[in-house]
Write a protein that holds these residues in place. Structure first.
Motif, PDB file in Angstrom:
ATOM      1  N   SER A  90       4.647   0.678   3.897  1.00 25.35           N
ATOM      2  CA  SER A  90       4.696  -0.591   3.628  1.00 25.35           C
ATOM      3  C   SER A  90       3.359  -0.682   2.972  1.00 25.35           C
ATOM      4  O   SER A  90       2.063  -0.086   3.067  1.00 25.35           O
ATOM      5  CB  SER A  90       4.796  -1.386   5.019  1.00 25.35           C
ATOM      6  OG  SER A  90       4.677  -2.970   4.151  1.00 25.35           O
ATOM      7  N   ASP A  91       3.094  -2.053   2.579  1.00 25.21           N
ATOM      8  CA  ASP A  91       2.044  -2.477   1.875  1.00 25.21           C
ATOM      9  C   ASP A  91       0.885  -2.940   2.756  1.00 25.21           C
ATOM     10  O   ASP A  91      -0.535  -3.448   2.830  1.00 25.21           O
ATOM     11  CB  ASP A  91       1.364  -3.443   0.373  1.00 25.21           C
ATOM     12  CG  ASP A  91       2.534  -4.623   0.626  1.00 25.21           C
ATOM     13  OD1 ASP A  91       3.142  -4.379   1.669  1.00 25.21           O
ATOM     14  OD2 ASP A  91       2.254  -5.390   0.095  1.00 25.21           O
ATOM     15  N   GLN A  92       1.432  -2.692   4.320  1.00 25.32           N
ATOM     16  CA  GLN A  92       0.690  -3.889   5.853  1.00 25.32           C
ATOM     17  C   GLN A  92       1.248  -2.668   7.049  1.00 25.32           C
ATOM     18  O   GLN A  92       2.127  -2.165   6.499  1.00 25.32           O
ATOM     19  CB  GLN A  92       0.883  -5.151   5.612  1.00 25.32           C
ATOM     20  CG  GLN A  92       2.185  -5.647   5.826  1.00 25.32           C
ATOM     21  CD  GLN A  92       2.480  -7.149   5.764  1.00 25.32           C
ATOM     22  OE1 GLN A  92       2.134  -7.393   4.828  1.00 25.32           O
ATOM     23  NE2 GLN A  92       3.609  -7.673   7.052  1.00 25.32           N
ATOM     24  N   LEU A  93       0.732  -3.185   7.414  1.00 28.41           N
ATOM     25  CA  LEU A  93       1.037  -1.823   9.391  1.00 28.41           C
ATOM     26  C   LEU A  93       1.783  -3.495  10.131  1.00 28.41           C
ATOM     27  O   LEU A  93       0.748  -4.640  10.479  1.00 28.41           O
ATOM     28  CB  LEU A  93      -0.155  -1.532   9.416  1.00 28.41           C
ATOM     29  CG  LEU A  93       0.543  -0.277  10.714  1.00 28.41           C
ATOM     30  CD1 LEU A  93       1.668   0.649  10.768  1.00 28.41           C
ATOM     31  CD2 LEU A  93      -0.881   0.555  11.204  1.00 28.41           C
ATOM     32  N   ASN A 106      -1.783 -10.953   5.903  1.00 29.63           N
ATOM     33  CA  ASN A 106      -3.003 -10.401   5.946  1.00 29.63           C
ATOM     34  C   ASN A 106      -3.534 -10.004   7.274  1.00 29.63           C
ATOM     35  O   ASN A 106      -4.482  -8.834   7.186  1.00 29.63           O
ATOM     36  CB  ASN A 106      -4.515 -11.600   5.800  1.00 29.63           C
ATOM     37  CG  ASN A 106      -3.899 -12.984   4.509  1.00 29.63           C
ATOM     38  OD1 ASN A 106      -3.873 -12.323   3.480  1.00 29.63           O
ATOM     39  ND2 ASN A 106      -4.287 -14.011   4.611  1.00 29.63           N
ATOM     40  N   LEU A 107      -3.594  -9.736   8.312  1.00 31.13           N
ATOM     41  CA  LEU A 107      -3.327  -8.895   9.617  1.00 31.13           C
ATOM     42  C   LEU A 107      -3.479  -7.862   9.309  1.00 31.13           C
ATOM     43  O   LEU A 107      -3.255  -6.693   9.395  1.00 31.13           O
ATOM     44  CB  LEU A 107      -3.122 -10.049  11.003  1.00 31.13           C
ATOM     45  CG  LEU A 107      -2.953  -9.461  12.198  1.00 31.13           C
ATOM     46  CD1 LEU A 107      -4.989  -8.632  12.541  1.00 31.13           C
ATOM     47  CD2 LEU A 107      -2.315  -9.655  13.166  1.00 31.13           C
ATOM     48  N   GLY A 108      -1.487  -7.985   8.922  1.00 26.87           N
ATOM     49  CA  GLY A 108      -1.090  -6.198   8.320  1.00 26.87           C
ATOM     50  C   GLY A 108      -1.964  -5.551   7.600  1.00 26.87           C
ATOM     51  O   GLY A 108      -1.968  -3.988   7.609  1.00 26.87           O
ATOM     52  N   GLU A 109      -2.363  -6.384   6.521  1.00 26.79           N
ATOM     53  CA  GLU A 109      -2.858  -5.144   5.680  1.00 26.79           C
ATOM     54  C   GLU A 109      -4.574  -4.957   5.913  1.00 26.79           C
ATOM     55  O   GLU A 109      -4.545  -4.220   5.713  1.00 26.79           O
ATOM     56  CB  GLU A 109      -2.980  -5.655   4.514  1.00 26.79           C
ATOM     57  CG  GLU A 109      -2.026  -6.897   3.443  1.00 26.79           C
ATOM     58  CD  GLU A 109      -2.636  -7.864   2.002  1.00 26.79           C
ATOM     59  OE1 GLU A 109      -3.243  -8.729   2.276  1.00 26.79           O
ATOM     60  OE2 GLU A 109      -1.487  -7.763   1.191  1.00 26.79           O
ATOM     61  N   VAL A 136       5.822  14.445  10.581  1.00 24.58           N
ATOM     62  CA  VAL A 136       6.234  12.946  10.138  1.00 24.58           C
ATOM     63  C   VAL A 136       5.466  11.975  10.321  1.00 24.58           C
ATOM     64  O   VAL A 136       5.936  11.603  11.652  1.00 24.58           O
ATOM     65  CB  VAL A 136       7.341  12.946   9.105  1.00 24.58           C
ATOM     66  CG1 VAL A 136       6.836  11.094   8.593  1.00 24.58           C
ATOM     67  CG2 VAL A 136       7.343  13.839   8.154  1.00 24.58           C
ATOM     68  N   LEU A 137       4.157  11.230  10.585  1.00 22.49           N
ATOM     69  CA  LEU A 137       3.514  10.040  10.772  1.00 22.49           C
ATOM     70  C   LEU A 137       4.384   8.952  10.412  1.00 22.49           C
ATOM     71  O   LEU A 137       3.101   8.797   9.171  1.00 22.49           O
ATOM     72  CB  LEU A 137       2.847  10.322  11.550  1.00 22.49           C
ATOM     73  CG  LEU A 137       1.566   8.539  11.707  1.00 22.49           C
ATOM     74  CD1 LEU A 137       2.060   8.407  13.367  1.00 22.49           C
ATOM     75  CD2 LEU A 137       0.306   8.994  11.708  1.00 22.49           C
ATOM     76  N   THR A 138       4.955   7.729  10.871  1.00 20.65           N
ATOM     77  CA  THR A 138       5.227   7.095   9.612  1.00 20.65           C
ATOM     78  C   THR A 138       4.573   5.356   9.677  1.00 20.65           C
ATOM     79  O   THR A 138       4.836   4.999  11.700  1.00 20.65           O
ATOM     80  CB  THR A 138       7.232   6.714  10.111  1.00 20.65           C
ATOM     81  OG1 THR A 138       7.178   7.936   9.545  1.00 20.65           O
ATOM     82  CG2 THR A 138       6.985   5.660   9.136  1.00 20.65           C
TER      83      THR A 138
END
Length: 112
Positions: A10-13, A19-22, A108-110
């Motif tokens: 994803s483009d965020q966590l 916005n927080l995830g980005e 693998v770390l996802t």
């Protein structure tokens, strides 16, 4: 970390505020590039391919990691689907076969 492949989905966590995830994802890569041990590769799938474009501040960090010897790869199917293949500012296009090869050799770390 040197025996790992980071899979960016994803483009965020996380799945909360965008916005927080980005910001959290950018912090992750900011700190990662400062570590002595680097992952073998970073493979971006699904919306993770956006992190390799100017649409994401993460792209600056991915470019620096690439310059430090980390393979930064985008899923070709995903990049084509989101029409970003020609907009990558970090890394290069790769296939699922490369991810399968990497995941058979490294943990693998996802990130999603």
């Amino acid at each position: 970390m040197e025996n790992k492949v980071i899979l960016v989905l994803s483009d965020q966590l996380g799945q909360g505020d965008k916005n927080l995830g980005e910001g959290i994802l950018e912090t992750f890569f900011t700190l990662l590039k400062q570590k002595e041990q680097k992952p073998k590769a970073i493979f971006c799938m699904n919306r993770g391919v956006f992190t390799m474009t100017d649409q994401s501040l993460v792209s600056v960090h991915l470019k620096e990691l690439e310059n430090q010897g980390v393979s930064v790869l985008a899923c070709k199917t995903c990049a084509d689907y989101y029409e970003v293949s020609d907009k990558l500012t970090a890394g290069k296009i790769s296939g699922m076969d490369k991810f399968i090869e990497l995941s058979s050799q490294y943990e693998v770390l996802t990130l999603s």
